[in-house]
Design an enzyme around this catalytic site. Sequence first.
Site, PDB file in Angstrom:
ATOM      1  CE1 TYR A 216      12.595  -5.808  -0.827  1.00  0.00           C
ATOM      2  CE2 TYR A 216      10.331  -6.254  -1.457  1.00  0.00           C
ATOM      3  CZ  TYR A 216      11.273  -5.417  -0.895  1.00  0.00           C
ATOM      4  OH  TYR A 216      10.888  -4.210  -0.396  1.00  0.00           O
TER       5      TYR A 216
ATOM      6  CG  ASP B 207      -0.571  -8.113   4.041  1.00  0.00           C
ATOM      7  OD1 ASP B 207      -0.979  -7.210   3.275  1.00  0.00           O
ATOM      8  OD2 ASP B 207       0.102  -9.078   3.634  1.00  0.00           O
TER       9      ASP B 207
ATOM     10  NE  ARG C  83       6.271  -3.626   0.948  1.00  0.00           N
ATOM     11  CZ  ARG C  83       4.957  -3.803   0.908  1.00  0.00           C
ATOM     12  NH1 ARG C  83       4.278  -4.127   1.993  1.00  0.00           N
ATOM     13  NH2 ARG C  83       4.295  -3.656  -0.225  1.00  0.00           N
TER      14      ARG C  83
ATOM     15  CB  SER D 173      -0.050  -4.995  -2.962  1.00  0.00           C
ATOM     16  OG  SER D 173      -0.261  -6.374  -2.808  1.00  0.00           O
TER      17      SER D 173
ATOM     18  NE  ARG E  50       3.082  -9.198  -3.562  1.00  0.00           N
ATOM     19  CZ  ARG E  50       2.278  -8.855  -4.556  1.00  0.00           C
ATOM     20  NH1 ARG E  50       2.085  -9.670  -5.593  1.00  0.00           N
ATOM     21  NH2 ARG E  50       1.616  -7.717  -4.539  1.00  0.00           N
TER      22      ARG E  50
ATOM     23  CB  CYS F 225      -4.679  -0.203  -1.966  1.00  0.00           C
ATOM     24  SG  CYS F 225      -4.192  -0.248  -3.696  1.00  0.00           S
TER      25      CYS F 225
END
Length: 590
Positions: free
Chosen positions: A208, A286, A375, A259, A80, A261
């Site tokens: 992305y 999430d 990912r 993010s 990001r 974590c």
Amino acid sequence: MATAAPLPIPLSQLSRAVTDWVESVRALTQPAGVLWCEGTEAEQRELTSKLIREGELIRLNAEHFPGCHLYRSSPSDVARVEHLTYICTHSKDDAGPNNHWMDPEEAHAKMRELFAGCMRGRTLYVIPYCMGPIDSPLSRCGVEITDSAYVAINMMIMTRAGRAALERIAHDGSFVRGLHSTGELDPNRRFIMHFPEELAIESFGSGYGGNALLGKKCHALRIASWQARTEGWLAEHMLIVGLESPQGETHYIACAFPSACGKTNLAMLIPPASLPGWKVYTVGDDIAWLHPGPDGRLWAINPEAGLFGVVPGTNPQTNRNAYQMIRRDTLFTNVALTADNQPWWEGLTTGIPVTDWQGRPYDPGKGPAAHPNSRFTVSAKRNPSYSPRAEDARGVPISALVFGGRRREVAPLVYEARSWQHGVLVGASVASETTAAAVGQVGVVRRDPMAMQPFCGYNFADYWRHWLTVGAKLSRAPKIFHVNWFRRDAHGKFLWPGYGENLRVLEWVLDRCAGKAGAAESAIGLLPRAEDLDTQGLRIGPESLSALLSVDPALWRKEVTDIRAYLEKYGSRVPPELLAELAVTESRLG
Ligand code: GTP
Ligand code: SPV
Ligand code: MN
């Protein structure tokens, strides 16, 4: 007499509002063709084959990873981009100091220029999607237009996409408009714009993750947080997990960690052998949409239908469920390859990488084999611990809310807020070390209130006020806690084993909610004493445990000063209740 089944109405005729918008985007971007996504498996297979033919996707070893593929993004497009992400509201103060802001007219003009003719020679994909179970009154819909087949494939895994969603949109009448083009993937011509007042997103120049899968962070958090304030609910960066005790009682908790974590890992935790009888059910990993219910409790749905998870670190020891889940029908992005085309990443204890995430021969001198933000995209149904309640239109009732951060010092393993109001301050005070999930320096501590710093679609001060307002509506409000799995010793080693052992902390959390567990008062809230935690079978020294469960007054006085300075950035919009709670903490620190 048998009658033929009625032909389905073409998608392009289901909703006039959608059709008109698609037509205006087509005229602007001038694609070679338009494809309305039905959301069928056949369509998913066709898009996948097309990308394989074009050399964009690599089929992985079919014996060990059946149905799995690898996608390599542009090396300058791997995470990001918070510095290029904007909230475009008419008043700059509505976006707040927590967001980059641009005037909506200026932003539209800039984006119109970028989008003009940008899809020439490409296909325009129309992806109607529903965030949340199709039949849930808590769900909200959107349509993403994109010129990336990779994005389309991801969106079809991550959301309930296709015909059913468009039928709901035709019925609801309203939807979030998300326009996306990869453009030329030029970091200098990349913008992720949000127009909450128009329920619209415009994203250009990245293919992305959160920049491009617009249902996820752009819609389900930034736009939804705005919608949620208007409508009286909360859109949060939280996992939702169900914990069934050995006595057979199930409670649901929602946890907000920044993010990378530990949300996905906690959401599909494997109980350690020394805690027999516990069962764990994933509702979401999430994002949580939380609604006050008529019974005075907070009810949660997971708006997503898939997981877009961090790959490195996943292995049978840290998380057997996650490892099993991604062995089949999984799309990998930016991992490395072994000689026989198996995906490889740091943290795996078997296999040897020969090709790195950029497709180069692997050379340890050039950094990790897999990108740290590599990912997996996989259907939530692949998760062995997927909760049947995840499809429940009513959602699940939440017993506890847990905030957390990645902090090598200061924050103890766990503490409980004194009240909802204090809990809102605890959430607003979250700080965490930055990770590879966003472009920028990794490992620096920054304030990340409610793990929403990159995702709140409006002024944080107004958001904290909204949290207080929602809490006041709940006669059976969840208790609020703070955790930190990432404390380190003087040598940099983690003090807490983490992963499955985190259940011990959650057991205390649930027992606190049931009024069954003890705690000691401290200046910052209620902490378990060593005897309040179930440490049977846990290998941890008493010094480590006491370090994890202690509050250092000197460090915390400094922390309070930092928190006050941070809150002051929001000026007079900050709810005075939070400053009052901070003053209580400060006076207790002496
Ligand atoms: P986003 O998808 O970016 O929102 O991340 P997330 O919050 O879901 O984080 P995830 O569970 O993917 O974990 C991120 C990294 O932290 C991985 O490399 C994990 O292996 C690691 N991790 C997760 N839980 C723990 C834990 O309890 N202790 C330690 N030490 N590491 C953990
Ligand atoms: C995060 O960064 O919190 C993620 C990955 O979950 S992304 O979809 O890129 O936002
Ligand atoms: Mn996330």
